[in-house]
Design a protein around this motif. Structure first.
Motif, short mmCIF file in Angstrom:
data_model
loop_
_atom_site.label_atom_id
_atom_site.label_comp_id
_atom_site.label_asym_id
_atom_site.label_seq_id
_atom_site.Cartn_x
_atom_site.Cartn_y
_atom_site.Cartn_z
N ASP A 256 -175.53 119.14 6.03
CA ASP A 256 -174.43 118.11 5.71
C ASP A 256 -175.14 117.48 4.26
O ASP A 256 -176.11 117.03 4.21
CB ASP A 256 -174.52 117.15 6.77
CG ASP A 256 -173.32 116.18 6.74
OD1 ASP A 256 -172.37 116.32 5.88
OD2 ASP A 256 -173.23 115.29 7.33
N THR A 257 -174.28 117.23 3.63
CA THR A 257 -174.57 116.68 2.21
C THR A 257 -173.90 115.50 1.70
O THR A 257 -172.89 114.95 2.28
CB THR A 257 -174.29 117.88 0.96
OG1 THR A 257 -172.91 117.95 0.93
CG2 THR A 257 -174.87 119.07 1.08
N VAL A 258 -174.29 114.75 0.75
CA VAL A 258 -173.71 113.41 0.11
C VAL A 258 -172.28 114.02 -0.23
O VAL A 258 -171.91 114.81 -0.84
CB VAL A 258 -174.40 113.01 -0.87
CG1 VAL A 258 -174.59 113.82 -1.90
CG2 VAL A 258 -173.84 111.77 -1.33
N GLY A 259 -171.30 112.98 0.27
CA GLY A 259 -170.08 113.12 -0.26
C GLY A 259 -169.72 113.08 -1.83
O GLY A 259 -170.47 112.23 -2.34
N PHE A 260 -168.98 113.68 -2.19
CA PHE A 260 -168.72 113.88 -3.91
C PHE A 260 -167.61 112.57 -4.06
O PHE A 260 -166.85 112.26 -3.27
CB PHE A 260 -168.02 115.04 -4.27
CG PHE A 260 -169.22 116.15 -4.35
CD1 PHE A 260 -170.57 115.89 -3.75
CD2 PHE A 260 -168.76 117.48 -4.60
CE1 PHE A 260 -171.46 117.00 -3.93
CE2 PHE A 260 -169.87 118.24 -4.27
CZ PHE A 260 -171.03 118.16 -4.12
N ILE A 261 -167.27 112.18 -5.26
CA ILE A 261 -166.37 111.48 -5.34
C ILE A 261 -165.87 111.61 -6.86
O ILE A 261 -166.50 112.15 -7.95
CB ILE A 261 -166.80 109.70 -5.22
CG1 ILE A 261 -165.54 108.86 -5.43
CG2 ILE A 261 -167.87 109.29 -6.23
CD1 ILE A 261 -165.90 107.39 -4.73
N SER A 262 -164.51 111.26 -7.49
CA SER A 262 -164.22 111.45 -8.61
C SER A 262 -164.97 110.57 -9.71
O SER A 262 -165.38 109.48 -9.24
CB SER A 262 -162.79 111.17 -8.68
OG SER A 262 -162.46 109.64 -8.45
N ASP A 263 -165.16 111.02 -10.84
CA ASP A 263 -165.87 110.07 -11.88
C ASP A 263 -167.33 109.57 -11.27
O ASP A 263 -167.81 108.40 -11.47
CB ASP A 263 -165.30 108.72 -12.13
CG ASP A 263 -164.05 109.02 -12.71
OD1 ASP A 263 -163.55 109.87 -13.40
OD2 ASP A 263 -162.92 108.15 -12.46
#
Length: 423
Positions: A256-263
């Motif tokens: 399980d990995t860290v969530g991505f986010i725009s910018d």
């Protein structure tokens, strides 16, 4: 009675700049910024609004009329911190702080603050500190020494005042060097762990996706683990790994990995590279999407862009997981199910109810056909490129130098072998 922590009165602004061709839809962008702010326990978001601008003003970001209008709103609501959902230059930050007599935090600063609040492992803490220092080095508007204290947050929200810039810069550079050394040690240990895992023929299945897409809920459902899974941005920060037996398939390591986010701030992409290396080493990537979200398509594009920037091979086996069917109206959910059935590599599921997981697991097993097997390769000295690729892909178990080149024992899948043969 336990003393209650003082909550900072915050206001969220999303600048909608007409001249910015890559701008996002204002309403969902503002909602996301509010959700980001809500992820910090010390903030009390008392108001928000979209500010429409023809273009960004170099020194103040907003025009003088808008600054005056907002000053009145902020004063009337006794706001202490303004969160600006976008990039704010050091000069703009200083000028706005003077004009409004409040602290200013831009999107990068806010995300760093959340990451600081959540980092649990030694590696996570070091990565956040490095990212924060790189960010702060460009502004030098506050003392960095808050990093020395036991912390819950980076201190951008309530940090000390101005410091001597040159001394500050030197101190930050020294601190960065020290942190880099510490992180190198942690990364070495991690690489050793990965190398020892590679000796056991467990394929790696990595969960990636936009923050709050439901990765941790899916991880918990598949592994029986108890990873923090909340309806909150960046609930998971440090990577978590568990062994899972796939029905009618191999045993795998699920990551399980860290969530991505725009910018996503560039400082964070660089700092979390080591954590995200698990994705680079994965045999199958599960791209988890919140299919009930209005911006699901845009979020998916942001995730793909970050994967590409990390250097994830686009030929790597990938499955798109349309999660949160349970949050859609029945008609919409049925339409998604039918479309997923028609298209290869897509599964419509609900991690919460367990719907669709059998099909997903069967697909993972199929993608992993030809689970890793050991093979001895004899390379000549001239085949340095091929040898380097094997090491880069973490496939080498042992190596012996011979008179003509190298005898290399590798552990790989049929897919990796085919890729090697194409080199």
């Amino acid at each position: 009675m336990e003393h209650e922590r003082t909550r900072t009165r915050a206001w969220v602004l999303h600048p909608e700049i007409k001249s910015d061709s890559g701008r996002r839809e204002a309403a969902p962008a503002l909602d996301e910024a509010i959700a980001l702010a809500a992820a910090l326990p010390d903030l009390d978001v008392i108001g928000s609004n979209v500010v429409r601008l023809p273009k960004a003003h170099a020194g103040m970001l907003f025009g003088s009329g808008k600054i005056e209008e907002l000053a009145g709103i902020l004063k009337a609501n006794e706001v202490e911190l303004v969160l600006i959902d976008g990039s704010v230059s050091p000069v703009q930050q200083r000028n706005l702080e003077k004009a409004w007599k409040v602290k200013i935090l831009d999107r990068t600063g806010l995300i760093l603050e959340i990451f600081s609040d959540r980092a649990a492992t030694r590696e996570g803490v070091l990565q956040v500190e490095m990212a924060a220092l790189s960010y702060q080095r460009t502004r030098l508007v506050r003392a960095w020494t808050h990093l020395e204290r036991q912390r819950g947050g980076l201190g951008f929200v309530g940090g000390p005042g101005e410091t001597q810039i040159e001394a500050d810069r030197r101190a930050i550079d020294d601190q960065l060097v020290r942190l880099r050394r510490q992180l190198d040690k942690v990364v070495k240990t991690r690489t050793l762990h990965r190398a020892s895992r590679a000796k056991v023929p467990y394929p790696i299945v990595a969960l990636v996706g936009y923050t709050n897409a439901g990765k941790s809920t899916l991880f918990n459902r598949l592994t029986g683990a108890e990873v923090m899974a909340k309806d909150m941005l960046f609930a998971t920060l440090d990577p978590t790994m568990r062994r899972v037996q796939i029905p009618d398939g191999p045993e795998v390591i699920l990551s399980d990995t860290v969530g991505f986010i725009s910018d996503l701030p560039t400082e964070l992409v660089a700092a979390f590279r080591a954590t995200l290396e698990e994705v680079l080493a994965a045999d199958v990537i599960l791209h988890v999407r919140d299919i009930s979200h209005d911006e699901s398509k845009q979020q998916a594009a942001d995730v793909e862009a970050i994967l590409a920037s990390l250097g994830v091979d686009e030929n790597r086996a990938r499955i798109e997981v349309w999660n949160k069917l349970d949050q859609l109206p029945a008609e919409d959910a049925e339409a998604r199910r039918q479309r997923a059935e028609r298209e290869d590599g897509i599964h419509a599921i609900s991690a919460l109810t367990g719907e669709g997981l059998d099909g997903l697991l069967a697909d993972i097993a199929e993608q992993l056909q030809g689970v890793r097997h050991e093979e001895l390769l004899k390379l000549t000295f001239a085949e340095g490129k091929q040898r380097a690729w094997l090491f880069r892909e973490d496939l080498v178990q042992s190596e012996e130098q011979t008179e003509t080149g190298f005898d290399i024992t590798v552990l790989w899948t049929d897919r990796q072998k085919a890729k090697f043969e194409r080199l």
